[in-house]
Design a protein around this motif. Structure first.
Motif, PDB file in Angstrom:
ATOM      1  N   LYS A 118       0.820  -1.217   0.000  1.00 15.76           N
ATOM      2  CA  LYS A 118       0.000   0.000   0.000  1.00 15.76           C
ATOM      3  C   LYS A 118       0.858   1.273   0.000  1.00 15.76           C
ATOM      4  CE  LYS A 118      -3.856  -2.186   2.478  1.00 15.76           C
ATOM      5  NZ  LYS A 118      -4.813  -2.063   3.600  1.00 15.76           N
ATOM      6  N   THR A 119       1.879   1.272  -0.860  1.00 14.80           N
ATOM      7  CA  THR A 119       2.768   2.436  -0.921  1.00 14.80           C
ATOM      8  C   THR A 119       2.918   2.959  -2.346  1.00 14.80           C
ATOM      9  OG1 THR A 119       4.750   1.055  -1.175  1.00 14.80           O
ATOM     10  CG2 THR A 119       4.126   1.702   1.071  1.00 14.80           C
ATOM     11  N   MET A 120       3.310   4.211  -2.418  1.00 12.21           N
ATOM     12  CA  MET A 120       3.624   4.878  -3.687  1.00 12.21           C
ATOM     13  C   MET A 120       5.027   5.469  -3.556  1.00 12.21           C
ATOM     14  SD  MET A 120       1.683   8.164  -5.424  1.00 12.21           S
ATOM     15  CE  MET A 120       0.205   7.239  -5.858  1.00 12.21           C
ATOM     16  N   THR A 121       5.873   5.227  -4.544  1.00 16.09           N
ATOM     17  CA  THR A 121       7.235   5.752  -4.522  1.00 16.09           C
ATOM     18  C   THR A 121       7.377   6.888  -5.534  1.00 16.09           C
ATOM     19  OG1 THR A 121       8.180   3.635  -3.826  1.00 16.09           O
ATOM     20  CG2 THR A 121       9.680   5.206  -4.864  1.00 16.09           C
ATOM     21  N   ILE A 122       7.845   8.027  -5.071  1.00 18.57           N
ATOM     22  CA  ILE A 122       8.077   9.189  -5.942  1.00 18.57           C
ATOM     23  C   ILE A 122       9.575   9.280  -6.180  1.00 18.57           C
ATOM     24  CG2 ILE A 122       7.959  11.692  -6.141  1.00 18.57           C
ATOM     25  CD1 ILE A 122       5.485   9.836  -3.969  1.00 18.57           C
ATOM     26  N   GLN A 123      10.007   9.079  -7.437  1.00 14.45           N
ATOM     27  CA  GLN A 123      11.439   9.064  -7.719  1.00 14.45           C
ATOM     28  C   GLN A 123      11.827   9.774  -9.015  1.00 14.45           C
ATOM     29  OE1 GLN A 123      12.800   4.973  -8.183  1.00 14.45           O
ATOM     30  NE2 GLN A 123      10.728   4.301  -8.686  1.00 14.45           N
ATOM     31  N   ARG A 124      10.870  10.444  -9.649  1.00 18.67           N
ATOM     32  CA  ARG A 124      11.201  11.217 -10.854  1.00 18.67           C
ATOM     33  C   ARG A 124      10.166  12.323 -11.040  1.00 18.67           C
ATOM     34  NH1 ARG A 124       8.620   6.908 -12.036  1.00 18.67           N
ATOM     35  NH2 ARG A 124      10.423   5.540 -11.767  1.00 18.67           N
ATOM     36  N   SER A 125      10.523  13.305 -11.860  1.00 25.50           N
ATOM     37  CA  SER A 125       9.632  14.446 -12.101  1.00 25.50           C
ATOM     38  C   SER A 125       9.746  14.861 -13.564  1.00 25.50           C
ATOM     39  CB  SER A 125      10.014  15.610 -11.177  1.00 25.50           C
ATOM     40  OG  SER A 125       9.204  16.728 -11.413  1.00 25.50           O
ATOM     41  N   VAL A 126       8.641  15.316 -14.129  1.00 20.72           N
ATOM     42  CA  VAL A 126       8.622  15.795 -15.517  1.00 20.72           C
ATOM     43  C   VAL A 126       8.469  17.312 -15.515  1.00 20.72           C
ATOM     44  CG1 VAL A 126       7.385  15.747 -17.722  1.00 20.72           C
ATOM     45  CG2 VAL A 126       7.665  13.641 -16.400  1.00 20.72           C
ATOM     46  N   GLN A 127       9.260  17.981 -16.324  1.00 26.25           N
ATOM     47  CA  GLN A 127       9.149  19.434 -16.459  1.00 26.25           C
ATOM     48  C   GLN A 127       9.056  19.811 -17.928  1.00 26.25           C
ATOM     49  OE1 GLN A 127      12.537  21.102 -14.326  1.00 26.25           O
ATOM     50  NE2 GLN A 127      11.296  21.364 -12.492  1.00 26.25           N
ATOM     51  N   ASP A 128       8.248  20.823 -18.195  1.00 27.25           N
ATOM     52  CA  ASP A 128       8.108  21.353 -19.550  1.00 27.25           C
ATOM     53  C   ASP A 128       8.883  22.667 -19.588  1.00 27.25           C
ATOM     54  OD1 ASP A 128       7.380  22.000 -22.093  1.00 27.25           O
ATOM     55  OD2 ASP A 128       5.218  21.883 -21.761  1.00 27.25           O
ATOM     56  N   ILE A 129      10.064  22.662 -20.216  1.00 27.35           N
ATOM     57  CA  ILE A 129      10.974  23.803 -20.165  1.00 27.35           C
ATOM     58  C   ILE A 129      11.056  24.485 -21.528  1.00 27.35           C
ATOM     59  CG2 ILE A 129      13.339  24.525 -19.668  1.00 27.35           C
ATOM     60  CD1 ILE A 129      13.563  22.135 -17.806  1.00 27.35           C
ATOM     61  N   VAL A 130      10.934  25.798 -21.520  1.00 22.03           N
ATOM     62  CA  VAL A 130      10.997  26.593 -22.747  1.00 22.03           C
ATOM     63  C   VAL A 130      12.291  26.291 -23.508  1.00 22.03           C
ATOM     64  CG1 VAL A 130      11.043  28.932 -23.685  1.00 22.03           C
ATOM     65  CG2 VAL A 130       9.613  28.427 -21.689  1.00 22.03           C
ATOM     66  N   ASP A 131      12.169  26.061 -24.789  1.00 19.52           N
ATOM     67  CA  ASP A 131      13.292  25.776 -25.700  1.00 19.52           C
ATOM     68  C   ASP A 131      13.883  24.369 -25.517  1.00 19.52           C
ATOM     69  OD1 ASP A 131      13.081  28.341 -26.790  1.00 19.52           O
ATOM     70  OD2 ASP A 131      14.520  29.179 -25.373  1.00 19.52           O
ATOM     71  N   PHE A 132      13.422  23.626 -24.516  1.00 22.20           N
ATOM     72  CA  PHE A 132      13.954  22.281 -24.290  1.00 22.20           C
ATOM     73  C   PHE A 132      12.878  21.207 -24.364  1.00 22.20           C
ATOM     74  CE2 PHE A 132      17.127  25.031 -22.418  1.00 22.20           C
ATOM     75  CZ  PHE A 132      18.326  24.413 -22.735  1.00 22.20           C
ATOM     76  N   GLY A 133      11.620  21.595 -24.158  1.00 21.07           N
ATOM     77  CA  GLY A 133      10.524  20.638 -24.208  1.00 21.07           C
ATOM     78  C   GLY A 133      10.373  19.867 -22.911  1.00 21.07           C
ATOM     79  N   LEU A 134       9.811  18.669 -22.996  1.00 22.37           N
ATOM     80  CA  LEU A 134       9.565  17.849 -21.814  1.00 22.37           C
ATOM     81  C   LEU A 134      10.812  17.063 -21.432  1.00 22.37           C
ATOM     82  CD1 LEU A 134       6.054  16.394 -22.745  1.00 22.37           C
ATOM     83  CD2 LEU A 134       6.523  18.165 -21.056  1.00 22.37           C
ATOM     84  N   ILE A 135      11.216  17.194 -20.165  1.00 15.32           N
ATOM     85  CA  ILE A 135      12.371  16.427 -19.689  1.00 15.32           C
ATOM     86  C   ILE A 135      11.975  15.715 -18.395  1.00 15.32           C
ATOM     87  CG2 ILE A 135      14.036  18.033 -20.693  1.00 15.32           C
ATOM     88  CD1 ILE A 135      14.612  18.939 -17.761  1.00 15.32           C
ATOM     89  N   THR A 136      12.573  14.544 -18.186  1.00 17.36           N
ATOM     90  CA  THR A 136      12.363  13.796 -16.955  1.00 17.36           C
ATOM     91  C   THR A 136      13.629  13.906 -16.115  1.00 17.36           C
ATOM     92  OG1 THR A 136      10.863  12.228 -18.034  1.00 17.36           O
ATOM     93  CG2 THR A 136      11.858  11.547 -15.955  1.00 17.36           C
ATOM     94  N   LYS A 137      13.461  14.279 -14.846  1.00 15.05           N
ATOM     95  CA  LYS A 137      14.600  14.501 -13.960  1.00 15.05           C
ATOM     96  C   LYS A 137      14.282  13.954 -12.572  1.00 15.05           C
ATOM     97  CE  LYS A 137      14.775  18.707 -12.114  1.00 15.05           C
ATOM     98  NZ  LYS A 137      14.024  18.491 -10.847  1.00 15.05           N
ATOM     99  N   ASP A 138      15.272  14.080 -11.670  1.00 15.77           N
ATOM    100  CA  ASP A 138      15.027  13.723 -10.279  1.00 15.77           C
ATOM    101  C   ASP A 138      14.049  14.719  -9.670  1.00 15.77           C
ATOM    102  OD1 ASP A 138      16.725  11.574 -10.337  1.00 15.77           O
ATOM    103  OD2 ASP A 138      18.472  12.688  -9.596  1.00 15.77           O
ATOM    104  N   PRO A 139      13.350  14.338  -8.603  1.00 25.31           N
ATOM    105  CA  PRO A 139      12.442  15.280  -7.938  1.00 25.31           C
ATOM    106  C   PRO A 139      13.176  16.508  -7.410  1.00 25.31           C
ATOM    107  CG  PRO A 139      11.998  13.039  -7.241  1.00 25.31           C
ATOM    108  CD  PRO A 139      13.275  13.001  -8.026  1.00 25.31           C
ATOM    109  N   LYS A 140      12.420  17.451  -6.871  1.00 23.23           N
ATOM    110  CA  LYS A 140      12.924  18.773  -6.489  1.00 23.23           C
ATOM    111  C   LYS A 140      14.127  18.718  -5.555  1.00 23.23           C
ATOM    112  CE  LYS A 140      11.194  23.250  -4.875  1.00 23.23           C
ATOM    113  NZ  LYS A 140       9.999  23.974  -4.353  1.00 23.23           N
ATOM    114  N   THR A 141      14.065  17.922  -4.498  1.00 23.62           N
ATOM    115  CA  THR A 141      15.171  17.789  -3.549  1.00 23.62           C
ATOM    116  C   THR A 141      15.406  16.310  -3.275  1.00 23.62           C
ATOM    117  OG1 THR A 141      13.774  17.798  -1.569  1.00 23.62           O
ATOM    118  CG2 THR A 141      14.466  19.959  -2.428  1.00 23.62           C
ATOM    119  N   GLU A 142      16.488  16.016  -2.569  1.00 28.97           N
ATOM    120  CA  GLU A 142      16.780  14.627  -2.233  1.00 28.97           C
ATOM    121  C   GLU A 142      15.661  14.020  -1.390  1.00 28.97           C
ATOM    122  OE1 GLU A 142      18.660  11.201  -2.726  1.00 28.97           O
ATOM    123  OE2 GLU A 142      19.288  13.087  -3.664  1.00 28.97           O
TER     124      GLU A 142
END
Length: 337
Positions: free
Chosen positions: A184-208
């Protein structure tokens, strides 16, 4: 505090050795740096030693800032020169999105005071923007409305933020392997951002600390199981047209979704449900504040939110904590009536 040592040379000239120490925040250790300077002939020892105090403290300040990734400020530096130095630093230390937004902001500020000296610019006192949330009744109405929402992606995306308090980029990066029904758990380990001139990128979440595994309420688990069945059917139906993805929320043919689309879904849903317009991030605020008001301890709330430290939660949501404290005192008062 700077350590200053006087030295008389064979020629009779006087020099001073200045040693400073500062803590390296990355390693936790203190490091030292030394500089020497010679007394000008036209100044007496007493005159120069007064000046030397200022020189030593400025040297210490510059050393501390440079060691910890900060910029030492030259009184004569122009705003644009300082801004460009800062931009070069954040390029290597912050996220791509942070860098792009910073670069765009500098372009806007340049028109107003780009060629003005930094020490001639008076900082404006910042203010805390009032947090927008749905109250407990409004949150319940939204959850009840979403229960009847015919679009499964809208329904589960918004319920997940409301139940789990995720950031929109974290929601867009969520994959089925992050969902553990057994535990019964959810793991958050990545984040998607839509960045001007770069498009959609997948990166690590905001902080450790944003990388986290948190428990899911049973009601959300039931919704997710229903949604996964729909998702599997969608994938099977599209066949070769489906992009090979494991993302919970994607376009109709399996491509990575822009986090900004969740905002569109929310605004249309709020209108149909007859609820006040709030931002997508307000659903995250709503989740956190409802936990605090319900009496969940600060450490747990902070960990579930993915904040870097509990003080971030307490500082940001101080108004709601105060309300909870008042409510607690009222309960105690009733106990002894």
């Amino acid at each position: 505090m700077p350590c200053i040592k006087k030295n008389v040379l064979d020629t009779g000239a006087i020099s001073y050795r200045i040693q400073v120490k500062a803590k390296n925040e990355r390693t936790g250790k203190f490091e030292a740096k030394v500089m020497t300077c010679r007394k000008p002939v036209e100044l007496t020892e007493r005159q120069y030693e007064r000046k030397l105090q200022r020189i030593s403290y400025e040297f210490e300040d510059k050393f501390r800032k440079s060691m910890n990734g900060l910029l030492a400020v030259d009184n004569d530096i122009l705003f644009i020169d300082y801004a460009n130095k800062w931009l070069e630093k954040v390029k290597n230390t912050k996220s791509l999105n942070y860098y792009v937004k910073g670069k765009d902001s500098i372009k806007k500020f340049y028109a107003y005071f780009g060629n003005i000296k930094l020490n001639q610019i008076t900082p404006i006192q910042g203010y805390k923007k009032e947090i927008q949330i749905l109250n407990d009744k409004e949150a319940k109405i939204l959850a009840q409305y979403l229960d009847t929402e015919p679009n499964p992606r809208w329904k589960i995306a918004l319920l997940t933020i409301l139940f789990m308090g995720l950031r929109r980029g974290e929601l867009a990066g969520l994959e089925w392997k992050d969902i553990d029904y057994e535990n019964k758990t959810m793991t958050i380990q990545r984040s998607v951002q839509d960045i001007v001139d770069f498009g959609l990128i997948t990166k690590d979440p905001k902080t450790e600390n944003s990388k986290r595994t948190i428990s899911m309420p049973d009601k959300l688990i039931g919704y997710l199981k229903e949604y996964q069945a729909w998702w599997d059917n969608q994938k099977y139906y599209l066949g070769d047209r489906w992009k090979d993805t494991d993302r919970l929320f994607c376009t109709e043919d399996g491509k990575t979704i822009s986090p900004g689309l969740f905002r569109v879904w929310l605004q249309k849903t709020l209108t149909k449900a007859g609820l006040p317009k709030v931002s997508l991030h307000s659903l995250r605020h709503t989740n956190i504040t409802l936990q605090l008001i319900a009496g969940v301890d600060m450490k747990t709330v902070s960990a579930r939110a993915g904040h870097s430290k509990a003080s971030t939660t307490s500082d940001f949501y101080s108004h709601f904590i105060k309300n909870s404290d008042i409510h607690a005192s009222e309960i105690i008062n009733k106990m002894f009536e």
